[in-house]
Design a protein around this motif. Sequence first.
Motif, PDB file in Angstrom:
ATOM      1  N   GLY A   1       0.784  -1.231   0.000  1.00  5.94           N
ATOM      2  CA  GLY A   1       0.000   0.000   0.000  1.00  5.94           C
ATOM      3  C   GLY A   1       0.813   1.276   0.000  1.00  5.94           C
ATOM      4  N   ASP A   2       2.097   1.201   0.387  1.00  3.28           N
ATOM      5  CA  ASP A   2       2.991   2.364   0.361  1.00  3.28           C
ATOM      6  C   ASP A   2       4.196   2.103  -0.547  1.00  3.28           C
ATOM      7  OD1 ASP A   2       1.605   4.026   2.377  1.00  3.28           O
ATOM      8  OD2 ASP A   2       2.146   2.392   3.719  1.00  3.28           O
ATOM      9  N   ALA A   3       4.004   1.188  -1.482  1.00  2.18           N
ATOM     10  CA  ALA A   3       5.142   0.659  -2.238  1.00  2.18           C
ATOM     11  C   ALA A   3       5.422   1.428  -3.520  1.00  2.18           C
ATOM     12  CB  ALA A   3       4.896  -0.808  -2.572  1.00  2.18           C
ATOM     13  N   PHE A   4       6.573   1.096  -4.072  1.00  2.00           N
ATOM     14  CA  PHE A   4       6.993   1.529  -5.402  1.00  2.00           C
ATOM     15  C   PHE A   4       7.189   0.236  -6.193  1.00  2.00           C
ATOM     16  CE2 PHE A   4       7.941   4.733  -2.353  1.00  2.00           C
ATOM     17  CZ  PHE A   4       7.652   5.936  -2.995  1.00  2.00           C
ATOM     18  N   HIS A   5       6.088  -0.245  -6.766  1.00  2.00           N
ATOM     19  CA  HIS A   5       6.028  -1.611  -7.281  1.00  2.00           C
ATOM     20  C   HIS A   5       7.088  -1.917  -8.329  1.00  2.00           C
ATOM     21  CE1 HIS A   5       2.039  -1.295  -5.416  1.00  2.00           C
ATOM     22  NE2 HIS A   5       1.977  -2.615  -5.458  1.00  2.00           N
ATOM     23  N   ASP A   6       7.264  -1.016  -9.270  1.00  2.00           N
ATOM     24  CA  ASP A   6       8.169  -1.304 -10.383  1.00  2.00           C
ATOM     25  C   ASP A   6       9.619  -1.383  -9.907  1.00  2.00           C
ATOM     26  OD1 ASP A   6       5.950  -1.312 -12.047  1.00  2.00           O
ATOM     27  OD2 ASP A   6       6.216   0.776 -12.671  1.00  2.00           O
ATOM     28  N   ASP A   7      10.025  -0.465  -9.048  1.00  2.00           N
ATOM     29  CA  ASP A   7      11.379  -0.523  -8.486  1.00  2.00           C
ATOM     30  C   ASP A   7      11.571  -1.799  -7.661  1.00  2.00           C
ATOM     31  OD1 ASP A   7      11.647   1.991  -9.563  1.00  2.00           O
ATOM     32  OD2 ASP A   7      11.948   3.033  -7.664  1.00  2.00           O
ATOM     33  N   TRP A   8      10.597  -2.073  -6.805  1.00  2.00           N
ATOM     34  CA  TRP A   8      10.688  -3.200  -5.890  1.00  2.00           C
ATOM     35  C   TRP A   8      10.847  -4.522  -6.643  1.00  2.00           C
ATOM     36  CZ3 TRP A   8       6.277  -4.193  -1.745  1.00  2.00           C
ATOM     37  CH2 TRP A   8       6.673  -5.218  -0.869  1.00  2.00           C
ATOM     38  N   ALA A   9      10.006  -4.716  -7.652  1.00  2.00           N
ATOM     39  CA  ALA A   9       9.989  -5.990  -8.372  1.00  2.00           C
ATOM     40  C   ALA A   9      11.234  -6.205  -9.234  1.00  2.00           C
ATOM     41  CB  ALA A   9       8.742  -6.076  -9.248  1.00  2.00           C
ATOM     42  N   THR A  10      11.977  -5.157  -9.478  1.00  2.00           N
ATOM     43  CA  THR A  10      13.127  -5.266 -10.394  1.00  2.00           C
ATOM     44  C   THR A  10      14.431  -4.976  -9.644  1.00  2.00           C
ATOM     45  OG1 THR A  10      12.713  -2.969 -11.118  1.00  2.00           O
ATOM     46  CG2 THR A  10      11.741  -4.751 -12.434  1.00  2.00           C
ATOM     47  N   SER A  11      14.894  -3.740  -9.673  1.00  2.00           N
ATOM     48  CA  SER A  11      16.225  -3.416  -9.162  1.00  2.00           C
ATOM     49  C   SER A  11      16.361  -3.649  -7.661  1.00  2.00           C
ATOM     50  CB  SER A  11      16.581  -1.966  -9.505  1.00  2.00           C
ATOM     51  OG  SER A  11      15.618  -1.073  -8.972  1.00  2.00           O
ATOM     52  N   THR A  12      15.314  -3.377  -6.890  1.00  2.00           N
ATOM     53  CA  THR A  12      15.442  -3.531  -5.438  1.00  2.00           C
ATOM     54  C   THR A  12      15.602  -4.990  -5.051  1.00  2.00           C
ATOM     55  OG1 THR A  12      14.208  -1.491  -5.031  1.00  2.00           O
ATOM     56  CG2 THR A  12      14.324  -3.084  -3.223  1.00  2.00           C
ATOM     57  N   LEU A  13      14.747  -5.871  -5.584  1.00  2.00           N
ATOM     58  CA  LEU A  13      14.905  -7.295  -5.272  1.00  2.00           C
ATOM     59  C   LEU A  13      16.175  -7.867  -5.890  1.00  2.00           C
ATOM     60  CD1 LEU A  13      11.306  -8.822  -5.334  1.00  2.00           C
ATOM     61  CD2 LEU A  13      12.821  -8.451  -3.373  1.00  2.00           C
ATOM     62  N   ASP A  14      16.620  -7.315  -7.010  1.00  2.00           N
ATOM     63  CA  ASP A  14      17.918  -7.735  -7.562  1.00  2.00           C
ATOM     64  C   ASP A  14      19.035  -7.453  -6.559  1.00  2.00           C
ATOM     65  OD1 ASP A  14      16.726  -8.532  -9.919  1.00  2.00           O
ATOM     66  OD2 ASP A  14      17.335  -6.751 -11.054  1.00  2.00           O
ATOM     67  N   THR A  15      18.960  -6.288  -5.917  1.00  2.00           N
ATOM     68  CA  THR A  15      19.975  -5.928  -4.927  1.00  2.00           C
ATOM     69  C   THR A  15      19.892  -6.836  -3.708  1.00  2.00           C
ATOM     70  OG1 THR A  15      19.952  -3.627  -5.668  1.00  2.00           O
ATOM     71  CG2 THR A  15      20.883  -4.058  -3.491  1.00  2.00           C
TER      72      THR A  15
END
Length: 333
Positions: A196-210
Amino acid sequence: MVTKAFASSADLERKVETFTELADGVYALTAEGDPNVGAIEGEDFLVCFEARATPVAARRWLDQLRERTGKPVRYLVLSHYHAVRVLGASAFDAQEIVTHETTRTLIAERGEADWASEFGRMPRLFEEPDSVPGLTWPTLTFTDRLVIPLGGDRGDLVLAHCGRGHTAGDIVAWLPKHKILFAGDLVEAKAALYTGDAFHDDWATSTLDTVASFDAEVLVGGRGAVARGKDEVAAAIAQSRHFLDELRRLVGEVHGRGGTVAEAFRATHAALEPEYGRWPIFEHCLPFDVQRYWDELDGTDWPVVWTAERDREVWAALQEGDAAADGQQEAGR
């Protein structure tokens, strides 16, 4: 037609807590899908990770921890600002309360509203709410990385910001010596993601990659069991990414054809429920998740503040609206 109870307001049964020693002086407490907490021993101090929703709830965790060590809490690390993670901080008597710099901004902007929102959504977690003295404020913040030397031969504890994800200010705690990662709510192990407070596109890609790049051998997510071994760690990260990818795909399809957010919720619920429906807080989270991603697709980058009133409005429009649609389908058969 059966109207679903609001969020987790009907979840009143206390969960079984499991205390686990992950390595020498490294501990976690999990609780069947309730928020996880952890602690790391330094040479003559403790670092605690997450604070629970009230001081009373936090003391139950500290009582178990004190059976293993009497070292004082020098650092209380909070992965992000949500009330169920932070409002128990006063119980720790920590010398420093550590967050990302953006978390301080979020507390100032929406801390009071989030407190009221989460208390309404998950009242069971707020044991003796009157014991909360007020908002929890950090005394030490950072932007990218903070290293805490643990002393002796214990190595370092590395606190890192992996990018925007569950919130704009999530941090993880990494123990290179033991290859143990406390991931906060960036990763859940067989528990639904709250976005609900997320940044979905960043999270699903670069953030989880990190997050994956740490190559952890043990991972403590925000909820769910400890993931042990590289296969379980990879699976926890993959299932979190899959949840996000499917949510983005399904909501995006409805948004792209000019549908409504209620249609997007129904489509997303129908697609995800068979796999995720029995996981903790799935029904609770999904309306807020869909609304937030819909807002992002509408161009709202910074999350709209959740208030107790907005919670109920979105729930009624999506979750209860979905139940009404089911009832109409049954009537037409």
